[in-house]
Design an enzyme around this catalytic site. Structure first.
Site, PDB file in Angstrom:
ATOM      1  N   HIS A 118       1.131  -0.754  -0.052  1.00  0.00           N
ATOM      2  CA  HIS A 118       0.214  -0.494   0.482  1.00  0.00           C
ATOM      3  C   HIS A 118       0.876   1.415  -0.375  1.00  0.00           C
ATOM      4  O   HIS A 118       1.906   1.018   0.849  1.00  0.00           O
ATOM      5  CB  HIS A 118      -0.587   0.132   1.325  1.00  0.00           C
ATOM      6  CG  HIS A 118      -0.122  -0.245   2.619  1.00  0.00           C
ATOM      7  ND1 HIS A 118       0.136  -1.490   3.004  1.00  0.00           N
ATOM      8  CD2 HIS A 118       0.041   0.419   3.730  1.00  0.00           C
ATOM      9  CE1 HIS A 118       0.759  -1.547   4.256  1.00  0.00           C
ATOM     10  NE2 HIS A 118       0.595  -0.522   4.589  1.00  0.00           N
TER      11      HIS A 118
ATOM     12  N   HIS B 126       1.486   5.293   1.385  1.00  0.00           N
ATOM     13  CA  HIS B 126       0.112   5.964   1.513  1.00  0.00           C
ATOM     14  C   HIS B 126       0.083   7.448   1.434  1.00  0.00           C
ATOM     15  O   HIS B 126       1.508   7.700   0.782  1.00  0.00           O
ATOM     16  CB  HIS B 126       1.355   6.535   3.134  1.00  0.00           C
ATOM     17  CG  HIS B 126       0.599   4.833   4.723  1.00  0.00           C
ATOM     18  ND1 HIS B 126       0.265   5.281   5.195  1.00  0.00           N
ATOM     19  CD2 HIS B 126       1.659   3.704   4.433  1.00  0.00           C
ATOM     20  CE1 HIS B 126       0.141   3.652   5.823  1.00  0.00           C
ATOM     21  NE2 HIS B 126       1.112   3.728   4.972  1.00  0.00           N
TER      22      HIS B 126
END
Ligand code: DGP
Length: 122
Positions: free
Chosen positions: A108, A110
């Protein structure tokens, strides 16, 4: 179901479940390959996570066939930043592994913004 939507998922992966819609999230962007949603524990006024719908455990687990997807993730991060009004700048971070501070084993990005960031990160 179209073959392009048959994505690999990992059992017991929170972000796979969020991508599948079985765990709710506050979505800010979605297409066939990626999902962007607000972090549950924001560390900046804007804190969005951009994930591939396909399960990739971390940056270190990405392989050559993921090249286009990795580029797409970064472009979506920039699109999200624009959508969130982060004209003054933003930070994109991907924590990798234990020393990198990764707590969810699904790659992922951020997207952090809305305040001035410091360097180096802690
Ligand atoms: P990292 O520590 O880099 O692996 O980041 C994981 C982030 O995921 C962390 O900032 C908190 C967020 N997070 C964990 N579980 C959930 C969840 O169920 N929903 C949402 N929206 N965010 C979550």
């Amino acid at each position: 179901m179209a073959s392009s939507t048959l994505l690999r998922m990992a059992a017991d992966c929170i972000f796979c479940r969020i991508a599948a819609g079985t765990i709710p999230s506050t979505k800010v962007f979605e297409d066939e390959r990626v999902l962007a949603f607000r972090d549950l524990h924001p560390v900046a006024p804007t804190h969005v996570l951009v994930i591939p719908k396909e399960h990739i455990a971390s940056t270190a687990h990405a392989v050559e066939t993921h090249e286009a997807l990795l580029g797409h993730l970064l472009l979506v991060a920039a699109k999200v930043a624009e959508q969130e009004g982060l004209a003054k700048g933003f930070r994109v971070v991907t924590n990798t592994g234990a020393d990198g501070g990764q707590t969810v084993d699904h790659l992922h990005l951020h997207v952090l913004g809305g305040r001035s960031m410091t360097w180096p990160p802690g």
